[in-house]
Design a protein around this motif. Structure first.
Motif, PDB file in Angstrom:
ATOM      1  N   LEU A  35       1.070  -0.539  -0.102  1.00  0.00           N
ATOM      2  CA  LEU A  35       0.435  -0.026  -0.006  1.00  0.00           C
ATOM      3  C   LEU A  35       0.781   0.983   0.115  1.00  0.00           C
ATOM      4  N   TRP A  93      -8.191   2.691  -2.581  1.00  0.00           N
ATOM      5  CA  TRP A  93      -7.676   2.857  -3.382  1.00  0.00           C
ATOM      6  C   TRP A  93      -7.975   2.328  -4.998  1.00  0.00           C
ATOM      7  N   THR A  97      -8.323   4.909  -7.812  1.00  0.00           N
ATOM      8  CA  THR A  97      -8.115   5.272  -8.928  1.00  0.00           C
ATOM      9  C   THR A  97      -8.336   4.744 -10.716  1.00  0.00           C
TER      10      THR A  97
END
Ligand code: C2E
Ligand code: MG
Ligand code: MG
Ligand code: MG
Length: 281
Positions: A35, A93, A97
């Motif tokens: 991460l 995320w 993204t």
């Protein structure tokens, strides 16, 4: 080595357990580092409208490029990320993204939609709806372009958990899909009551080569059920022309699979989408 685990309990580690526990610990550390260091990537697989072959959207699929473990499949690391409590951050995320990516692609492909997989751990997080809306706002992607995929087993395991969040998201324009449909035990009553827009028919029903007999009858039944409930249908795992033809014949709305397009690195997605569009114009 023996370790005291709570009052009066002694846990003896056998050597194999020690190795397993060690790997467990290092995996946790590796995922945290992944991460931090940006070792996750997304591939995208088009969802194709079966009637005319037009790509209607893409599903974001996460990959982990680990410097020590190599390419790790989400099938292997998502359950571990859930166990370690890291999935909320990883899922956020992936959402941010992919939302940013699809917002950029929509300048060239204005109607392109985004499907994102969501873990049950994200769904039951108290700020789930906020997290989703924040990601879309940051990316500049309208909520109507987004479909969240939740597996049937997650939705059935705790029917009431997350329902409020799902209703909130739906009222804000986000669409909802039941992934791997047919592998769990949805009740018809529950399906009616859930704010769902799409059923993704599990690959297991499509996979057996020619899609005939019992499989074909089951898929037909799911498509009919979806039509009655006013839901879109997406067939997963289309691997050959015979399956594609059979699904088109059943009136299944959309499909995904290696025969149509493999999960693809982002740089190559626009050209794949363009080729598909040109072929069918
Ligand atoms: P899924 O959401 O059901 O995704 C479909 C899987 O089938 C993907 O595997 C895809 O690469 C694969 N697939 C697509 N077409 C075909 C085909 O024609 N034949 C075969 N045999 N397979 C096909 P993948 O990418 O390994 O992902 C596995 C699972 O990991 C996903 O299943 C999903 O449950 C989970 N996953 C992936 N990305 C994410 C993510 O960002 N968040 C969460 N929570 N889960 C994710
Ligand atoms: Mg999915
Ligand atoms: Mg699926
Ligand atoms: Mg599946």
């Amino acid at each position: 080595r023996a370790k005291k685990d709570g009052p009066g309990r002694v846990l003896v580690y056998e050597p194999y357990m020690h190795a397993e526990a060690l790997d467990h610990l290092s995996l946790r550390g590796d995922l945290q580092r992944a991460l931090r260091e940006g070792e996750f990537r997304l591939q995208y697989q088009p969802l194709v409208r079966l009637a005319d072959g037009v790509p209607a959207g893409v599903e974001a699929l996460i990959r982990w490029h680990s410097p020590t473990r190599g390419l790790v499949s989400p099938v292997d690391f998502i359950p571990m990320a859930e166990e370690f409590g890291l999935i909320v951050e990883i899922g956020q995320w992936a959402l941010e993204t992919s939302a940013r990516q699809v917002a950029a692609w929509r300048r060239e492909f204005p109607d392109l939609g985004l499907n994102v997989n969501v873990s049950g751990h994200q769904l039951v997080h108290p700020r789930f709806a906020d997290n989703v809306m924040r990601a879309l706002a940051i990316a500049g992607l309208p909520s109507s372009a987004v479909t969240l995929e939740l597996t049937e087993s997650v939705l059935m395991s705790e029917p009431d958990l997350g329902k409020a969040a799902l209703h909130t998201l739906r009222s804000l324009g986000v669409q909802l899909s039941i992934d791997d449909f047919g592998t769990g035990y949805s009740s018809l009553a529950y399906l009616r009551e859930l704010p769902v827009d799409e059923l993704k028919i599990d690959r297991a029903f499509i996979a057996r080569a020619e899609l005939t007999g019992e499989d074909l009858a089951l898929v037909r039944t799911i498509v009919e059920l979806a039509q009655i409930l006013g839901l879109r249908t997406v067939a997963e795992g289309i691997e050959n022309a015979a399956q594609l033809l059979a699904l088109r014949g059943l009136g299944c709305g959309y499909g995904q699979g290696y025969h149509l397009c493999r999960p693809t690195d982002p740089e190559e997605v626009p050209s794949r989408l363009l080729t598909a569009l040109v072929e069918h114009r």
